[in-house]
Design a protein around this motif. Structure first.
Motif, mmCIF file in Angstrom:
data_model
loop_
_atom_site.group_PDB
_atom_site.id
_atom_site.type_symbol
_atom_site.label_atom_id
_atom_site.label_comp_id
_atom_site.label_asym_id
_atom_site.label_seq_id
_atom_site.Cartn_x
_atom_site.Cartn_y
_atom_site.Cartn_z
ATOM 1 N N THR A 83 7.384 -8.300 7.167
ATOM 2 C CA THR A 83 7.441 -6.917 6.663
ATOM 3 C C THR A 83 6.052 -6.269 6.764
ATOM 4 O OG1 THR A 83 9.195 -7.500 5.105
ATOM 5 C CG2 THR A 83 7.948 -5.485 4.635
ATOM 6 N N SER A 84 6.010 -5.008 7.205
ATOM 7 C CA SER A 84 4.725 -4.306 7.360
ATOM 8 C C SER A 84 4.066 -4.103 5.992
ATOM 9 C CB SER A 84 4.938 -2.948 8.036
ATOM 10 O OG SER A 84 5.427 -3.130 9.352
ATOM 11 N N VAL A 85 2.759 -4.399 5.950
ATOM 12 C CA VAL A 85 1.968 -4.223 4.729
ATOM 13 C C VAL A 85 0.965 -3.096 4.981
ATOM 14 C CG1 VAL A 85 0.363 -5.298 3.124
ATOM 15 C CG2 VAL A 85 2.219 -6.658 4.107
ATOM 16 N N HIS A 86 0.946 -2.100 4.086
ATOM 17 C CA HIS A 86 0.099 -0.914 4.267
ATOM 18 C C HIS A 86 -0.995 -0.883 3.202
ATOM 19 C CE1 HIS A 86 3.131 0.758 7.059
ATOM 20 N NE2 HIS A 86 4.003 0.196 6.227
ATOM 21 N N SER A 87 -2.130 -0.316 3.558
ATOM 22 C CA SER A 87 -3.235 -0.183 2.609
ATOM 23 C C SER A 87 -2.847 0.798 1.518
ATOM 24 C CB SER A 87 -4.500 0.290 3.330
ATOM 25 O OG SER A 87 -5.553 0.451 2.408
ATOM 26 N N ALA A 88 -3.054 0.410 0.273
ATOM 27 C CA ALA A 88 -2.657 1.255 -0.846
ATOM 28 C C ALA A 88 -3.529 2.501 -0.983
ATOM 29 C CB ALA A 88 -2.712 0.446 -2.152
ATOM 30 N N GLU A 89 -4.713 2.454 -0.394
ATOM 31 C CA GLU A 89 -5.633 3.594 -0.438
ATOM 32 C C GLU A 89 -6.648 3.410 0.684
ATOM 33 O OE1 GLU A 89 -6.586 6.594 -0.601
ATOM 34 O OE2 GLU A 89 -6.087 6.775 -2.744
ATOM 35 N N ALA A 90 -7.339 4.457 1.048
ATOM 36 C CA ALA A 90 -8.373 4.378 2.084
ATOM 37 C C ALA A 90 -9.531 3.514 1.586
ATOM 38 C CB ALA A 90 -8.870 5.779 2.438
ATOM 39 N N GLY A 91 -10.184 2.831 2.513
ATOM 40 C CA GLY A 91 -11.308 2.003 2.112
ATOM 41 C C GLY A 91 -11.848 1.172 3.262
ATOM 42 N N THR A 92 -12.701 0.183 2.939
ATOM 43 C CA THR A 92 -13.340 -0.678 3.929
ATOM 44 C C THR A 92 -12.864 -2.115 3.736
ATOM 45 O OG1 THR A 92 -15.309 0.724 3.939
ATOM 46 C CG2 THR A 92 -15.537 -1.497 4.865
ATOM 47 N N VAL A 93 -12.473 -2.757 4.830
ATOM 48 C CA VAL A 93 -12.012 -4.143 4.765
ATOM 49 C C VAL A 93 -13.227 -5.050 4.538
ATOM 50 C CG1 VAL A 93 -10.877 -6.029 5.994
ATOM 51 C CG2 VAL A 93 -10.069 -3.659 6.281
ATOM 52 N N ILE A 94 -13.202 -5.830 3.441
ATOM 53 C CA ILE A 94 -14.323 -6.736 3.153
ATOM 54 C C ILE A 94 -13.925 -8.205 3.295
ATOM 55 C CG2 ILE A 94 -15.451 -5.076 1.634
ATOM 56 C CD1 ILE A 94 -14.385 -6.696 -0.736
ATOM 57 N N LEU A 95 -12.622 -8.485 3.470
ATOM 58 C CA LEU A 95 -12.180 -9.871 3.726
ATOM 59 C C LEU A 95 -10.881 -9.806 4.518
ATOM 60 C CD1 LEU A 95 -12.259 -12.944 1.478
ATOM 61 C CD2 LEU A 95 -10.047 -12.295 2.442
ATOM 62 N N ALA A 96 -10.816 -10.613 5.581
ATOM 63 C CA ALA A 96 -9.605 -10.684 6.402
ATOM 64 C C ALA A 96 -9.530 -12.082 7.012
ATOM 65 C CB ALA A 96 -9.620 -9.600 7.491
ATOM 66 N N GLU A 97 -9.157 -13.055 6.194
ATOM 67 C CA GLU A 97 -9.148 -14.455 6.638
ATOM 68 C C GLU A 97 -8.401 -15.303 5.614
ATOM 69 O OE1 GLU A 97 -13.440 -15.729 4.811
ATOM 70 O OE2 GLU A 97 -13.411 -14.718 6.740
ATOM 71 N N TRP A 98 -8.354 -16.615 5.855
ATOM 72 C CA TRP A 98 -7.744 -17.551 4.899
ATOM 73 C C TRP A 98 -8.574 -17.568 3.619
ATOM 74 C CZ3 TRP A 98 -3.254 -20.395 5.473
ATOM 75 C CH2 TRP A 98 -2.995 -21.326 4.468
ATOM 76 N N TYR A 99 -7.897 -17.421 2.463
ATOM 77 C CA TYR A 99 -8.610 -17.315 1.193
ATOM 78 C C TYR A 99 -7.930 -18.200 0.148
ATOM 79 C CZ TYR A 99 -10.959 -14.979 -2.777
ATOM 80 O OH TYR A 99 -11.700 -14.702 -3.903
ATOM 81 N N SER A 100 -8.288 -19.502 0.165
ATOM 82 C CA SER A 100 -7.823 -20.484 -0.822
ATOM 83 C C SER A 100 -6.303 -20.431 -0.963
ATOM 84 C CB SER A 100 -8.527 -20.233 -2.155
ATOM 85 O OG SER A 100 -8.238 -21.242 -3.072
#
Length: 431
Positions: free
Chosen positions: A343-360
């Motif tokens: 399912t497509s996931v959309h950003s809830a608000e405008a901003g800057t991506v600070i993490l995009a990887e495996w996270y625990s």
């Protein structure tokens, strides 16, 4: 002490990085910031490695704890068996002691009878030795009549038979008493030996019981230490992500300022004034937009867009029983939306991506910094389903990923979090 050291280290890093903007711009270049970003990336990588190692150590400790607990139960059953045998043997020893006491009494009585018979037999022997065997003949020959002879003959026969019976009983009593006493002493010795063996087994099992309990306590300490280390590293990762976000903003600002200076230097004097006016207008517009965005984040009227549109909430914010580990009272730090794989996931608000990887335990995850101290987190994304990378600027409603079931997850869904100044809050009032 370890947590305290980590908090001090994070505060020192944050103090170093979050300096006043003007002073930072004068002292650091884009190259300096990129170097610090690389350092932060290496620190984040090391923190993730430590976190994964702590998780692995915890699983290993839990495995060995379970095995040791099972073995301890077996030892305790063996201890109970040995205790039961010791009780039976103790009763056997008690009964054998009583039998030995009775046998000793019987032996004393037999010995009295034997002593009495020996006195009687001694008298007879002495008499025979003194008078000789001729005394029996003299007794017969001195009969006054034939009938008296017969009476005397019968009496002598009875005396001889009585002497023989005394000898037989004497021998039998001695043999019986000695045999019985020897048998009882043998039984007692065997019971004592068996009791000693059981006591030895009990001592060995007690030592094993203490050893296993000590091991279980050690594994409990390792599990607790792993949990603390995992929490420490997670706090460190959050602090590093915040610092990285601040550095990216400062880098973007420096790049923008450098670009503006280059353009201003090449432009004509006349165009420079126009560019300055235009830049001032643009800055004012940008300031208004940023101000409005920040204001909207601080309100409670639901400023954030639903990341997956309309969806059922399968688990809300708050304490619950963890669906994977079974831990009771575990804090659920976000909201789970029950949506299918991909399912497509959309950003809830405008901003800057600070993490995009495996996270625990979140599996594949994306964190977006919206400014004003607000972040949103999107977890359990499918493998290969992340559409953005660190540093990307995303707009409100932009597709950033696809839902999945990675990390600690029982099925496809989206885990959504809102964090205000690093603290997790209930996302519902913001949606």
């Amino acid at each position: 002490m370890k947590k305290f050291s980590l908090i001090i280290a994070v505060i020192m890093v944050a103090t170093f990085i979050f300096q006043p903007v003007d002073g930072y711009a004068k002292k650091k270049t884009v190259s300096d910031i990129e170097h610090e970003l690389k350092v932060l990336q290496q620190q984040a990588k090391a923190a993730r490695v430590e976190q994964e190692k702590a998780s692995s150590d915890k699983k290993e400790a839990e495995h060995y704890k379970n095995k040791t607990t099972e073995y301890l139960q077996t030892v305790m059953m063996q201890v109970d068996t040995v205790k039961s045998k010791l009780s039976d043997i103790s009763k056997q020893l008690h009964n054998t002691k009583e039998s030995l006491t009775l046998a000793a009494t019987e032996l004393d009585a037999a010995e009295e009878r034997i002593a009495s018979r020996e006195v009687m037999l001694g008298s007879r022997v002495r008499l025979m030795y003194t008078d000789g065997s001729i005394s029996y003949l003299e007794v017969l020959m001195s009969s006054s009549s034939f009938s008296d002879f017969l009476v005397r003959a019968d009496s002598l026969k009875m005396i001889v038979d009585q002497d023989q019976n005394l000898l037989v009983e004497h021998k039998k009593d001695k043999e019986t008493v000695v045999e019985k006493q020897s048998e009882l002493e043998l039984q007692y010795a065997k019971a004592e030996s068996l009791y000693s063996e059981m006591e030895s087994q009990k001592s060995i099992l007690s030592a094993k019981e203490a050893e296993k309990k000590s091991l279980i306590a050690m594994y409990d300490e390792e599990i607790q230490h792993s949990d603390e280390l995992t929490e420490d590293q997670e706090q460190k990762l959050v602090a590093l992500a915040s610092n990285r976000s601040a550095l990216l903003q400062q880098k973007n600002k420096l790049v923008a300022e450098e670009t503006a200076r280059v353009k201003a230097a090449k432009a004509a004097a006349k165009k420079r004034a126009a560019a300055a006016a235009k830049a001032a207008a643009a800055a004012k517009k940008s300031s208004n937009v940023t101000s409005n965005a920040v204001a909207s984040f601080s309100g409670s009227g639901g400023p954030l867009l639903m990341p997956v549109g309309s969806a059922r909430i399968s688990s809300g914010f708050g304490r619950r029983t963890h669906p994977v580990t079974g831990e009771v009272g575990k804090m659920h730090t976000g909201v789970d939306f029950a949506v299918g794989q991909g399912t497509s996931v959309h950003s809830a608000e405008a901003g800057t991506v600070i993490l995009a990887e495996w996270y625990s335990g979140y599996g594949n995850a994306v964190i977006v910094d919206h400014g004003g101290g607000m972040w949103t987190l999107y977890g359990h994304l499918r493998n290969g389903g992340t559409n953005v990378k660190v540093g990307d600027r995303v707009s409100k409603g932009e597709k950033i990923a696809e839902s999945g079931s990675t990390g600690q997850s029982t099925g496809p869904h989206l885990h959504f979090e809102v964090r205000i100044n690093g603290s997790r809050v209930d996302p519902m009032p913001y949606l």
